[in-house]
Design a protein around this motif. Structure first.
Motif, PDB file in Angstrom:
ATOM      1  N   ASP A  50      47.186  21.204  63.435  1.00  0.00           N
ATOM      2  CA  ASP A  50      46.543  22.348  63.639  1.00  0.00           C
ATOM      3  C   ASP A  50      47.618  23.469  64.453  1.00  0.00           C
ATOM      4  O   ASP A  50      48.732  22.819  64.740  1.00  0.00           O
ATOM      5  N   TYR A  51      47.575  24.661  63.553  1.00  0.00           N
ATOM      6  CA  TYR A  51      48.500  25.711  64.082  1.00  0.00           C
ATOM      7  C   TYR A  51      47.915  26.914  64.715  1.00  0.00           C
ATOM      8  O   TYR A  51      46.801  27.388  64.104  1.00  0.00           O
ATOM      9  N   CYS A  52      48.364  27.664  65.270  1.00  0.00           N
ATOM     10  CA  CYS A  52      48.263  28.904  65.817  1.00  0.00           C
ATOM     11  C   CYS A  52      49.091  29.883  64.988  1.00  0.00           C
ATOM     12  O   CYS A  52      50.262  29.751  64.967  1.00  0.00           O
TER      13      CYS A  52
ATOM     14  N   ARG B 189      45.037  21.512  56.910  1.00  0.00           N
ATOM     15  CA  ARG B 189      44.181  20.709  56.027  1.00  0.00           C
ATOM     16  C   ARG B 189      42.940  21.312  55.543  1.00  0.00           C
ATOM     17  O   ARG B 189      42.552  21.241  54.273  1.00  0.00           O
ATOM     18  N   GLN B 190      42.496  22.330  56.284  1.00  0.00           N
ATOM     19  CA  GLN B 190      41.327  23.173  55.816  1.00  0.00           C
ATOM     20  C   GLN B 190      41.587  24.539  54.988  1.00  0.00           C
ATOM     21  O   GLN B 190      41.025  25.125  54.214  1.00  0.00           O
ATOM     22  N   VAL B 191      42.508  25.196  55.647  1.00  0.00           N
ATOM     23  CA  VAL B 191      42.913  26.459  55.153  1.00  0.00           C
ATOM     24  C   VAL B 191      44.130  26.521  53.942  1.00  0.00           C
ATOM     25  O   VAL B 191      44.417  27.345  53.234  1.00  0.00           O
ATOM     26  N   GLY B 192      44.832  25.237  53.859  1.00  0.00           N
ATOM     27  CA  GLY B 192      45.876  24.917  53.195  1.00  0.00           C
ATOM     28  C   GLY B 192      47.345  25.284  53.690  1.00  0.00           C
ATOM     29  O   GLY B 192      47.368  25.962  54.747  1.00  0.00           O
ATOM     30  N   GLU B 193      48.235  24.459  53.277  1.00  0.00           N
ATOM     31  CA  GLU B 193      49.584  24.637  53.760  1.00  0.00           C
ATOM     32  C   GLU B 193      50.257  25.913  53.615  1.00  0.00           C
ATOM     33  O   GLU B 193      51.071  26.441  54.463  1.00  0.00           O
ATOM     34  N   LYS B 194      49.928  26.681  52.448  1.00  0.00           N
ATOM     35  CA  LYS B 194      50.553  28.047  52.300  1.00  0.00           C
ATOM     36  C   LYS B 194      49.964  29.092  53.165  1.00  0.00           C
ATOM     37  O   LYS B 194      50.793  30.115  53.732  1.00  0.00           O
ATOM     38  N   ALA B 195      48.826  28.747  53.759  1.00  0.00           N
ATOM     39  CA  ALA B 195      48.058  29.808  54.754  1.00  0.00           C
ATOM     40  C   ALA B 195      48.933  29.557  56.056  1.00  0.00           C
ATOM     41  O   ALA B 195      48.801  30.782  56.686  1.00  0.00           O
ATOM     42  N   VAL B 196      49.610  28.675  56.488  1.00  0.00           N
ATOM     43  CA  VAL B 196      50.061  28.397  57.685  1.00  0.00           C
ATOM     44  C   VAL B 196      51.913  28.553  57.518  1.00  0.00           C
ATOM     45  O   VAL B 196      52.561  28.260  58.409  1.00  0.00           O
ATOM     46  N   ALA B 197      51.992  28.798  56.339  1.00  0.00           N
ATOM     47  CA  ALA B 197      53.463  28.962  55.948  1.00  0.00           C
ATOM     48  C   ALA B 197      54.208  30.029  57.068  1.00  0.00           C
ATOM     49  O   ALA B 197      53.631  31.039  57.023  1.00  0.00           O
ATOM     50  N   GLY B 198      55.228  29.792  57.672  1.00  0.00           N
ATOM     51  CA  GLY B 198      55.823  30.439  58.574  1.00  0.00           C
ATOM     52  C   GLY B 198      55.409  30.579  60.009  1.00  0.00           C
ATOM     53  O   GLY B 198      56.230  31.164  60.758  1.00  0.00           O
ATOM     54  N   ALA B 199      54.259  29.727  60.267  1.00  0.00           N
ATOM     55  CA  ALA B 199      53.841  29.801  61.646  1.00  0.00           C
ATOM     56  C   ALA B 199      54.629  28.824  62.386  1.00  0.00           C
ATOM     57  O   ALA B 199      55.070  27.629  61.938  1.00  0.00           O
ATOM     58  N   THR B 200      55.008  29.170  63.483  1.00  0.00           N
ATOM     59  CA  THR B 200      56.124  28.407  64.233  1.00  0.00           C
ATOM     60  C   THR B 200      55.142  27.787  65.481  1.00  0.00           C
ATOM     61  O   THR B 200      55.976  26.801  66.271  1.00  0.00           O
ATOM     62  N   GLU B 201      53.852  28.236  65.849  1.00  0.00           N
ATOM     63  CA  GLU B 201      53.071  27.248  66.793  1.00  0.00           C
ATOM     64  C   GLU B 201      52.388  26.059  66.473  1.00  0.00           C
ATOM     65  O   GLU B 201      51.040  26.373  66.244  1.00  0.00           O
TER      66      GLU B 201
END
Length: 252
Positions: free
Chosen positions: A130-132, A148-160
């Motif tokens: 889980d990421y914000c 796992r649902q949105v894909g690793e690329k979708a959270v790339a760069g997220a620091t939270e």
């Protein structure tokens, strides 16, 4: 009708309107349906410590519940994007400034490391994925998502990363908390991932959230009820005094 009687009737009508005006205005506020209110006040725009109080609506009046508790906020405060209209004066919240947003905000879902929590609020049991998303411009900006649902690329760069205990050396800050619905529409650059969570120490500022002792959080989450449309208000003391009547806030 004699002129004097007309003048007296007009005077009485004006007085009645003046008496009713605050109540009429209060019903038009976007948070008029809130029956629970968490109020956080800080001494000034650059303060990092404040006081939290809780109130319930009874017969059109706010009644304080419990006692005041200490909180810490970010590296000061700044006007955020919430339920209230834009206000003059003071800084404006933006991504990365470390300031906590001021204004009136809906209280969103609770979250934590455990599978369940003692609260009536909607609860999200956090996972390691889980990421914000705090990447301004992302279509998922200011949302908590599961990679796992949105894909690793979708959270790339997220620091939270929400499971801070796993990703940040056992950090317990998000062991229990709730979402403060700042910038709910994801306005680009306006700031993201604003929560109420557990503090590191009573004097350690956050990077934009409002943090408190474990016992204070336990009390809040056991008290909050989604059917009461709870809101949280954060304001410097001078702004609270200025806006209290217009915003139908509890007496200090």
């Amino acid at each position: 009708m004699p002129r004097s009687m007309i003048q007296r009737a007009a005077f009485l009508a004006a007085g009645l309107l003046a008496t009713l005006a605050p109540a009429i205005a209060a019903t038009r506020l976007p948070w008029a349906n809130a029956r629970q209110m968490v109020v956080v006040t800080v001494p000034g725009w650059d303060s990092t410590q404040g006081q939290l109080r809780t109130y319930e609506q009874h017969d059109g009046h706010w009644r304080e519940i419990g006692t005041a508790a200490a909180v810490v906020i970010g590296k000061g405060a700044a006007w955020g994007v919430g339920l209230n209209e834009q206000q003059p004066g003071g800084p404006t919240k933006h991504e990365g400034d470390g300031r906590s947003p001021t204004g009136v905000f809906r209280i969103g879902q609770a979250f934590g490391y455990a599978g369940t929590a003692a609260t009536a609020m909607p609860y999200r049991a956090l996972s390691a994925t889980d990421y914000c998303v705090d990447v301004s411009g992302s279509p998922l900006y200011n949302r908590i998502v599961d990679a796992r649902q949105v894909g690793e690329k979708a959270v790339a760069g997220a620091t939270e990363a929400m499971r801070r205990d796993i990703h940040n050396n056992g950090d317990h800050a998000y062991r229990l908390g709730f979402v403060i619905e700042h910038n709910p529409d994801g306005r680009i650059g306006a700031g993201s991932c604003i929560f109420a969570h557990l503090w590191k120490t009573p004097s350690s500022p956050t990077v934009g959230c409002t943090a408190m002792a474990d016992g204070t959080m336990d009390r809040l989450l056991s008290w909050l009820k989604p059917e009461d449309n709870p809101v949280i208000v954060l304001l410097p003391e001078a702004e609270y005094t200025r806006l209290r009547m217009a915003w139908s806030l509890p007496a200090p």
